[in-house]
Scaffold this active site. Structure first.
Site, PDB file in Angstrom:
ATOM      1  N   SER A  19       0.844  -1.193   0.000  1.00 20.98           N
ATOM      2  CA  SER A  19       0.000   0.000   0.000  1.00 20.98           C
ATOM      3  C   SER A  19       0.877   1.240   0.000  1.00 20.98           C
ATOM      4  CB  SER A  19      -0.918  -0.004   1.227  1.00 20.98           C
ATOM      5  OG  SER A  19      -1.836   1.064   1.172  1.00 20.98           O
ATOM      6  N   ASP A  20       0.385   2.288  -0.616  1.00 20.63           N
ATOM      7  CA  ASP A  20       1.097   3.561  -0.607  1.00 20.63           C
ATOM      8  C   ASP A  20       0.073   4.681  -0.672  1.00 20.63           C
ATOM      9  OD1 ASP A  20       3.927   4.708  -0.761  1.00 20.63           O
ATOM     10  OD2 ASP A  20       2.863   5.841  -2.301  1.00 20.63           O
ATOM     11  N   GLN A  21       0.439   5.834  -0.114  1.00 21.54           N
ATOM     12  CA  GLN A  21      -0.507   6.949  -0.064  1.00 21.54           C
ATOM     13  C   GLN A  21       0.207   8.278  -0.246  1.00 21.54           C
ATOM     14  OE1 GLN A  21      -2.357   8.191   3.791  1.00 21.54           O
ATOM     15  NE2 GLN A  21      -4.258   7.656   2.743  1.00 21.54           N
ATOM     16  N   GLY A  81      -2.967   3.651  -2.924  1.00 15.40           N
ATOM     17  CA  GLY A  81      -2.807   2.473  -3.757  1.00 15.40           C
ATOM     18  C   GLY A  81      -2.808   1.233  -2.885  1.00 15.40           C
TER      19      GLY A  81
END
Length: 196
Positions: free
Chosen positions: A68-70, A105
């Site tokens: 995950s990425d933000q 994501g």
């Protein structure tokens, strides 16, 4: 059940994933998070989420790996974690009275089959007008220097907002659980039927 790996050392993501009551372990993906030239926010978080999940495939070759990425977008500019009081102050001053969009994501990689499913979830945060002394007081009280957008919505950061808009409030904290549940079910792991 295939073992689950969370490709993250984030305490926030770990706490969110614990809500699904599935056994998992956390591992650091050690991924280069440098944005590419002309890459928009959606492309960036989807690429990084997938890269984080796939970075652990050698060590965890029979697993479901979650990446995950933000990032947040303030006035058209992609921003991430501030890492300093000065940058956090600047981010919150820019956000004051505006809508800030968070792009998160999420990627689920089956290292046994090679199947990857990656999505992007958006979440809008409408900030109220903030005075400089309010921003300073908030940053001093909560010290959100490791949070995209310079706030913790699960804490005192909620006082900064007029309203929130999005499919899943967990997205704002960094892990869209509704979408993740859908991805897990597609890989044969249903959190409800796995409770045991």
């Amino acid at each position: 059940m295939t073992q689950i790996i969370l490709a993250s050392t984030s305490a926030y993501r770990r706490m969110l994933l614990e809500k699904l009551r599935l056994p998992f372990i956390c591992a650091a993906p050690n991924t280069d998070e440098t944005p590419r030239m002309n890459e928009n926010a959606e492309q960036l978080v989807m690429r990084l989420a997938q890269a984080k999940a796939q970075a652990l495939q050698t060590k965890y070759s029979q697993h479901l790996i979650i990446g995950s990425d933000q990032v947040c977008v303030i006035n058209g500019e992609i921003t991430g974690k501030p890492h300093s009081f000065e940058h956090a102050f600047k981010q919150l001053r820019q956000a004051s009275g505006h809508c800030v969009t968070f792009y998160t994501g999420i990627s689920l990689f089956n290292s046994k089959t090679g199947i990857t499913d990656t999505r992007c979830e958006l979440f809008n945060v409408y900030f109220r007008e903030l005075a400089d002394d309010e921003i300073r007081a908030y940053l001093t009280a909560e010290n959100p220097l490791n949070c995209a957008g310079s706030f913790k919505s699960e804490g005192l950061g909620i006082t900064l907002f007029e309203r929130l808009e999005g499919k899943d409030p967990n997205t704002l904290i960094g892990l869209p659980l509704i979408t993740l549940t859908e991805l897990l079910i597609r890989q044969g792991v249903n959190p409800l039927t796995a409770i045991g």
